[in-house]
Design an enzyme around this catalytic site. Structure first.
Site, PDB file in Angstrom:
ATOM      1  N   TYR A 120      11.618  -4.005  -7.381  1.00  0.00           N
ATOM      2  CA  TYR A 120      10.187  -3.620  -8.131  1.00  0.00           C
ATOM      3  C   TYR A 120       9.392  -2.659  -7.619  1.00  0.00           C
ATOM      4  O   TYR A 120       9.109  -1.878  -8.124  1.00  0.00           O
ATOM      5  CB  TYR A 120       9.330  -4.892  -8.535  1.00  0.00           C
ATOM      6  CG  TYR A 120       7.867  -4.676  -9.103  1.00  0.00           C
ATOM      7  CD1 TYR A 120       7.936  -3.770 -10.210  1.00  0.00           C
ATOM      8  CD2 TYR A 120       6.942  -4.456  -8.212  1.00  0.00           C
ATOM      9  CE1 TYR A 120       6.466  -3.320 -10.492  1.00  0.00           C
ATOM     10  CE2 TYR A 120       5.651  -4.098  -8.736  1.00  0.00           C
ATOM     11  CZ  TYR A 120       5.630  -3.256  -9.754  1.00  0.00           C
ATOM     12  OH  TYR A 120       4.485  -3.004 -10.152  1.00  0.00           O
ATOM     13  N   ASP A 174      12.291  -7.647 -14.321  1.00  0.00           N
ATOM     14  CA  ASP A 174      12.786  -7.516 -12.939  1.00  0.00           C
ATOM     15  C   ASP A 174      12.747  -8.955 -12.059  1.00  0.00           C
ATOM     16  O   ASP A 174      13.460  -9.065 -11.262  1.00  0.00           O
ATOM     17  CB  ASP A 174      11.905  -6.504 -12.382  1.00  0.00           C
ATOM     18  CG  ASP A 174      10.385  -6.847 -12.459  1.00  0.00           C
ATOM     19  OD1 ASP A 174       9.723  -7.600 -12.124  1.00  0.00           O
ATOM     20  OD2 ASP A 174       9.853  -5.721 -12.989  1.00  0.00           O
ATOM     21  N   CYS A 196       0.979  -1.150  -0.088  1.00  0.00           N
ATOM     22  CA  CYS A 196      -0.090  -0.062   0.131  1.00  0.00           C
ATOM     23  C   CYS A 196       0.915   1.378   0.071  1.00  0.00           C
ATOM     24  O   CYS A 196       2.173   1.098   0.214  1.00  0.00           O
ATOM     25  CB  CYS A 196      -0.915  -0.009   1.186  1.00  0.00           C
ATOM     26  SG  CYS A 196      -1.924  -1.253   1.469  1.00  0.00           S
TER      27      CYS A 196
END
Length: 499
Positions: free
Chosen positions: A256, A365, A2
């Site tokens: 990432y 990635d 989040c």
């Protein structure tokens, strides 16, 4: 995963919070929410969807006040479809508290039972964030009962919160009539930064990009275990509230999750990805002779810095071979494995001239399920590639993540209990090159030697909180986000190119 933000200002903060959430949108696309405080009254608007869709002009006008917080949510526990589980969460006592949380509590189940039987508090959702809020509220009530509210009593409450919680948590809370509280778990797994504006505004946010992009100067990262209290006059008070804090940030933030223009815990995310490309180059050379590679092509977008550095070091042309349709929802948001597979070609299109008749090295990635990787390899072959090699800037993902990234169970991970050759056969590429775990840690850790280490549990199976075993993982998998019964796949992956 989040994104959270909190602001204390001497002017209305609704637009500022909105702008900061847009800058954090990459951290969650399922729901968004803002709460502002005017005098002692909270004003809240939250709903499922992207920031630009959740907040209309009428919603913004209904958010007055010079102090507030917000969140963009990607659920890792509870019900992914419940409007009730969108944040912020609110309790009316003591004082009135609203809270946003980034992370995942690993002992939420035990805490929920403890809240009911011992603290006599009720939670109405399956969200661990509501559990966290009620633990915080209970400890603030205990610390201030019979006395005045001060920063010292608030820090005492946070100290007791740390003793009860396990897992990862970066938290911002508003306390009616008093101010804004922010704190971070004792391991510093999830990021949290603080900065100031020229007008004296104080902002805390998950990433430095939210501060700088909204006109604030990044000051520092909030330390693991530290609590910061900003009173209504904008005065900042801080104290270390954990007994033995260590800095072990989630390494996947650098692989990432975070934006490349952010700096987390003294590490430039962009530089970290360049370094990963440099160490990956050594792995490529030992697997595929550079003379057999005609072109290096990244799988958009997080892999670009690593692919650029890899191409530079190997002296091989770097080309863009995939065009991303930015107006299609990200693959990992789509519920259902069938939908996820179908959406890959909607999301990416090939530039055929970069593939036809060439040996191409694709750079991603990381690889989690392998389904998207398999589809992309096939797209390269369909475009005329003679050979397709695939390199991952991250090591094999072999273990579930329990600290706030909704990774699948181990049985859904393509690398779990498989050799590299077995994974290569499943994906269908001519060669598969993975980053080395220790090399990854050195490449990123060298940027800030003051780190105590990383949470790299999805790669090495070492859970830094020390309370995770097979039983705990099974229990937490039972509380992973639920989707509609009509969908084929019960898992939701908070990663872009990794399904």
């Amino acid at each position: 995963m989040c994104g959270i933000v909190g602001v204390v200002s001497n002017a209305p903060v609704n637009q500022l919070l909105y702008d900061a959430l847009l800058l954090l949108q990459h951290r969650g696309q399922d729901a968004a929410g803002i709460v502002t405080l005017q005098q002692r009254k909270f004003f809240m608007h939250k709903a499922k969807g992207m920031v630009r869709d959740v907040f209309r002009t009428r919603n913004m006008r209904a958010l007055p006040g010079d102090i507030g917080l917000g969140q963009v949510r990607y659920p890792t526990a509870g019900n992914a479809y419940s409007e009730e589980e969108a944040q912020p969460f609110y309790v009316n006592a003591p004082f009135g508290i609203v809270l946003v949380h980034n992370g995942n509590l690993t002992n939420a189940h035990a805490l929920r039972a403890e809240l009911f039987s011992t603290d006599h508090r009720h939670t109405n959702t399956e969200s661990d964030s509501e559990v966290l809020l009620n633990v915080l509220a209970h400890e603030i009530d205990r610390a201030t009962r019979g006395g005045a509210f001060t920063s010292a009593t608030l820090f005492e409450a946070v100290r007791n919160v740390h003793k009860r919680l396990r897992g990862s948590y970066a938290v911002v809370a508003l306390i009616a009539g008093h101010g804004l509280l922010a704190f971070r778990d004792p391991y510093g797994i999830r990021p949290l930064a603080i900065g100031r504006g020229a007008d004296g505004t104080v902002m805390v946010a998950s990433e430095s990009v939210a501060l700088e992009g909204s006109g604030h100067v990044f000051e520092r990262n909030i330390a693991p275990g530290e609590a910061v209290f900003v009173d209504l006059q904008g005065q900042v008070h801080s104290e270390q509230c954990a007994d033995s804090p260590t800095l072990n940030p989630c390494i996947f933030e650098f692989v990432y999750l975070a934006r490349p223009d952010s700096v987390l815990d003294g590490i430039s995310v962009y530089q970290a990805r360049l370094n990963l490309g440099e160490t990956l180059a050594k792995r490529v050379v030992s697997t595929v002779p550079p003379s057999e590679i005609d072109v290096i092509i990244p799988i958009p977008e997080s892999s670009r810095p690593s692919a650029t550095q890899l191409a530079h070091l190997l002296g091989i042309p770097y080309r863009e071979g995939f065009v991303k349709n930015r107006y299609v929802g990200r693959t990992f948001i789509m519920p259902g494995q069938g939908v996820r597979k179908k959406s890959v070609r909607q999301k990416l299109n090939v530039i055929g001239s970069e593939f036809k008749g060439r040996n191409v090295l694709l750079v991603d990635d990381s690889i989690v399920r392998g389904t998207t990787s398999r589809e992309i390899v096939q797209m390269a072959r369909d475009a005329g590639a003679r050979k397709v090699y695939l390199a991952s800037a991250a090591p094999p993902v072999r273990y579930p993540n329990v600290y706030g990234i909704d990774m699948p169970t181990k049985d859904e991970l393509v690398a779990h209990d498989r050799t590299i050759e077995e994974i290569r056969e499943l994906i269908g590429c001519d060669a598969l090159i993975y980053q080395d775990v220790d090399a990854m840690k050195r490449a990123i850790g060298s940027i800030n030697p003051k780190l105590d280490g990383f949470d790299a549990s999805c790669f090495d199976g070492v859970y830094v909180t020390g309370d995770i075993d097979t039983e705990a993982i099974t229990r937490m998998n039972g509380n992973r986000p639920r989707i509609e019964e009509t969908e084929e796949d019960s898992s939701r992956l908070a990663l872009p190119n990794l399904s």
